[in-house]
Enzyme design. Structure first.
Site, PDB file in Angstrom:
ATOM      1  N   MET A  23       0.862  -1.170   0.000  1.00 45.84           N
ATOM      2  CA  MET A  23       0.000   0.000   0.000  1.00 45.84           C
ATOM      3  C   MET A  23       0.907   1.230   0.000  1.00 45.84           C
ATOM      4  O   MET A  23       1.645   1.450   0.952  1.00 45.84           O
ATOM      5  CB  MET A  23      -0.904  -0.035   1.243  1.00 45.84           C
ATOM      6  CG  MET A  23      -1.847   1.115   1.383  1.00 45.84           C
ATOM      7  SD  MET A  23      -3.152   0.803   2.630  1.00 45.84           S
ATOM      8  CE  MET A  23      -2.210   0.382   4.086  1.00 45.84           C
ATOM      9  N   ARG A  28      -6.645  -1.388   9.646  1.00 48.24           N
ATOM     10  CA  ARG A  28      -6.725  -0.840  10.997  1.00 48.24           C
ATOM     11  C   ARG A  28      -7.166  -1.904  11.995  1.00 48.24           C
ATOM     12  O   ARG A  28      -6.677  -1.960  13.122  1.00 48.24           O
ATOM     13  CB  ARG A  28      -7.667   0.364  11.009  1.00 48.24           C
ATOM     14  CG  ARG A  28      -7.043   1.576  10.359  1.00 48.24           C
ATOM     15  CD  ARG A  28      -8.007   2.713  10.129  1.00 48.24           C
ATOM     16  NE  ARG A  28      -7.279   3.887   9.620  1.00 48.24           N
ATOM     17  CZ  ARG A  28      -7.852   5.009   9.217  1.00 48.24           C
ATOM     18  NH1 ARG A  28      -9.173   5.123   9.275  1.00 48.24           N
ATOM     19  NH2 ARG A  28      -7.119   6.005   8.782  1.00 48.24           N
ATOM     20  N   TYR A  49       1.158   3.741  12.887  1.00 52.35           N
ATOM     21  CA  TYR A  49       0.826   3.514  11.478  1.00 52.35           C
ATOM     22  C   TYR A  49      -0.636   3.103  11.278  1.00 52.35           C
ATOM     23  O   TYR A  49      -1.342   2.801  12.207  1.00 52.35           O
ATOM     24  CB  TYR A  49       1.794   2.567  10.784  1.00 52.35           C
ATOM     25  CG  TYR A  49       1.971   1.149  11.260  1.00 52.35           C
ATOM     26  CD1 TYR A  49       1.070   0.485  12.060  1.00 52.35           C
ATOM     27  CD2 TYR A  49       3.112   0.435  10.843  1.00 52.35           C
ATOM     28  CE1 TYR A  49       1.261  -0.819  12.432  1.00 52.35           C
ATOM     29  CE2 TYR A  49       3.318  -0.871  11.220  1.00 52.35           C
ATOM     30  CZ  TYR A  49       2.391  -1.504  12.012  1.00 52.35           C
ATOM     31  OH  TYR A  49       2.601  -2.812  12.384  1.00 52.35           O
ATOM     32  N   GLU A  50      -1.043   3.172  10.001  1.00 51.49           N
ATOM     33  CA  GLU A  50      -2.441   3.005   9.592  1.00 51.49           C
ATOM     34  C   GLU A  50      -3.357   4.050  10.238  1.00 51.49           C
ATOM     35  O   GLU A  50      -4.505   3.778  10.581  1.00 51.49           O
ATOM     36  CB  GLU A  50      -2.944   1.591   9.906  1.00 51.49           C
ATOM     37  CG  GLU A  50      -2.241   0.495   9.154  1.00 51.49           C
ATOM     38  CD  GLU A  50      -2.243   0.708   7.642  1.00 51.49           C
ATOM     39  OE1 GLU A  50      -3.165   1.379   7.132  1.00 51.49           O
ATOM     40  OE2 GLU A  50      -1.314   0.227   6.978  1.00 51.49           O
ATOM     41  N   GLY A  51      -2.838   5.238  10.391  1.00 50.44           N
ATOM     42  CA  GLY A  51      -3.589   6.314  11.035  1.00 50.44           C
ATOM     43  C   GLY A  51      -3.267   6.342  12.505  1.00 50.44           C
ATOM     44  O   GLY A  51      -3.544   5.391  13.233  1.00 50.44           O
TER      45      GLY A  51
END
Length: 592
Positions: free
Chosen positions: A162, A294, A433-435
């Site tokens: 990604m 997430r 990570y991932e927000g």
């Protein structure tokens, strides 16, 4: 060496009595997910995690990865473990049989994924990203792209990545600068991406990059981002691999933890790419991948917590110290009250996180199999509400659990050779990570609560209260503790809804504490559900000691951990007042 059979009983209890696996197995298309099949899959995954993946963990942390001649080289044991993973069909459990998948529930893949990450989190990131790429391509790709790329991704012969952020962007994808120029039936992608997990390696024969970039006529901001599939090696018409594409790693990040995960700066130099989904709708396409990612990151928090707990528990039985209170002879440190406090905190938080994560993932399957549109809406809203809690709370909890793992070891925990420090270092990336968890908290209070005026949260609170009514009488004190916490969450919801209308700064100021409050309450509710199931199983004649241990874990959580909600609720009453009161210039006043 951690024992990956150890949490199997807890996994099964969470699957069957929280996440509704038996009910899911009755849905059309999921008939193969019988109790015997679930047991067989979990037991074999535990063996692979223990014997194949687990032994790579320390070596990976010590050796890391290297960039040589434009290719990332990882520890040799990683490639062998990955090949066994792919040959075993582990990456295909939940995917469409049309592309080589096994068609099993997504929920069943979750405990399996938990074991990979517990065995070696750095290694486990590679299949995790690949599964996200499959989900994204399956939902958004053209029939031609799916036919060409999905079978190899599902089988694990190829892996996926990604590619979102850039050095100038961070979490703000509206300023992405990578460009895509149309050329015949494809596009030419140019630009750089940073923090790309497993952006390059030699474990699989091809890597499929999903890349966000802008078309020449794209509008500004997030509305002008498109998604492109960029293969490392071009794929010929017959499925064979052709020449290498002009996309590859420029450098590697040197990280605090997960040393053996290749985190790359990726360069795209006029690389060939193919549009995924509609032009300028790339972020919407990518969110299908990001939302499940997430959940997976939250699951990583559970995984690394389990690993840290097992290691701390083993050490507590082996380490001999002076006599504990009430004993006359030296013995294992688990006899000391404070060590037991730490171990029980680790155990209870891990088990609570596992149940929340499984429950959220189960709702995704129920949404897919829903017979009525309204049922689908309810399950999707439920999963959406729980997602930031899973990602945010479970990864914050992992910081506490892995830190306690070091503390249980005492001075030896601070020494790298014991391995406890690695879990602490590896876990630190999870809230980022991932927000970041700040973003997760804002998502919970904004999109998931304020936007629907608290409807999804109100439904979850009603579900909690309904299940509390059915709890066994032997759990009355724990039930009352959860009832009070649920009432506190309801009041916090009202404070948020009312306060946000009067103070625009309030949601951002209270978001993190609101998320943590929701996590502790959900954790207590889930542990109570499991304790109730344990009571009933024992009443039916099951004498497994685990069932008594589950009840004691829940009792400890209710008495020692759940009360944290009260302090968090108090902070919400303060609103944005103290958080926003200090002027920016005065933060550095002591230096002036």
């Amino acid at each position: 060496m951690a024992d990956y059979n150890a949490p199997l009983k807890d996994m099964k209890l969470a699957l069957n009595h929280v996440a509704r696996m038996p009910e899911l197995a009755e849905k059309p298309g999921f008939e193969d997910a019988s109790a015997d099949m679930v047991d067989a899959i979990l037991e074999e995954a535990a063996r692979v995690a223990r014997d194949v993946v687990g032994p790579t963990n320390v070596e990976g942390d010590q050796q890391g990865v290297q960039l040589k001649d434009g290719t990332v080289v990882c520890p040799e044991s990683f490639k062998d473990a990955y090949q066994q993973y792919a040959e075993g069909g582990w990456g295909s459990l939940q995917f469409d049989p049309e592309y080589g998948g096994q068609g099993l529930p997504f929920l069943l893949s979750i405990p399996v994924m938990e074991m990979w990450h517990s065995a070696n989190m750095a290694w486990g990131l590679c299949p995790m990203l690949s599964q996200g790429a499959v989900e994204c391509l399956d939902l958004n790709g053209s029939d031609e792209l799916k036919a060409k790329y999905l079978p190899k991704l599902v089988s694990g012969e190829w892996t996926g990545t990604m590619n979102l952020t850039e050095s100038n962007a961070g979490s703000d994808l509206s300023v992405v600068r990578a460009k895509a120029e149309p050329e015949g039936d494809h596009y030419r992608i140019s630009g750089e991406k940073i923090f790309i997990t497993w952006g390059d390696h030699e474990m699989a024969e091809n890597i499929i990059h999903l890349v966000l970039a802008r078309l020449p006529d794209a509008p500004p901001g997030v509305r002008g981002i498109s998604l492109f599939l960029v293969p490392k090696f071009m794929v010929n018409g017959d499925g064979s691999l052709g020449e290498r594409n002009t996309a590859g790693p420029l450098s590697l990040e040197h990280k605090m933890g997960i040393h053996a995960s290749a985190t790359c700066v990726m360069g795209f130099d006029n690389a060939v790419g193919y549009l995924v989904g509609e032009p300028n709708r790339g972020l919407a396409c990518m969110f299908t991948m990001m939302n499940n990612a997430r959940l997976s990151v939250g699951l990583q928090g559970v995984s690394i917590s389990e690993r840290a707990y097992q290691q701390a528990l083993e050490y507590a039985f082996e380490r001999i110290q002076g006599p504990a209170v009430g004993t006359k002879e030296a013995g294992p440190i688990i006899r000391h009250a404070d060590v037991r406090r730490m171990l029980l905190t680790m155990k209870a938080l891990t088990e609570a996180g596992r149940a929340i994560a499984y429950d959220a993932c189960g709702s995704l399957d129920f949404a897919v199999k829903a017979e009525a549109p309204e049922e689908q809406v309810v399950e999707r809203a439920r999963a959406a509400l729980l997602t930031p809690i899973v990602k945010g709370w479970c990864t914050e909890v992992a910081q506490e659990v892995t830190s306690l793992g070091v503390q249980v070891h005492g001075g030896m925990g601070y020494i790298e050779e014991t391995g406890a420090a690695q879990h602490y270092r590896d876990a630190r990336i999870l809230p980022i990570y991932e927000g970041t968890n700040g973003i997760q908290a804002l998502d919970l209070v904004g999109r998931k609560t304020l936007m629907d005026k608290g409807e999804a949260l109100t439904a979850l609170i009603a579900e909690m209260r309904e299940s509390l009514k059915a709890c066994d009488a032997s759990l009355t004190s724990q039930t009352k503790a959860v009832e009070a916490a649920v009432a506190g969450l309801e009041t916090a919801r009202d404070v948020l809804l009312t306060g946000a209308a009067e103070d625009e700064l309030l949601p951002g100021a209270v978001a993190y504490n609101f998320m943590m409050l929701a996590g502790y309450v959900c954790g207590g509710w889930q542990l109570l559900r499991q304790a109730d199931a344990a009571v009933r199983l024992m009443a039916e004649g099951d004498d497994d000691p685990y069932l008594q241990a589950k009840q004691e874990s829940a009792r400890f959580y209710m008495a020692q951990i759940l009360p944290r909600w009260k302090g968090l609720a108090d902070t919400l009453e303060d609103g944005s007042l103290t958080t926003m009161a200090l002027p920016e210039a005065l933060f550095a006043s002591a230096w002036q």
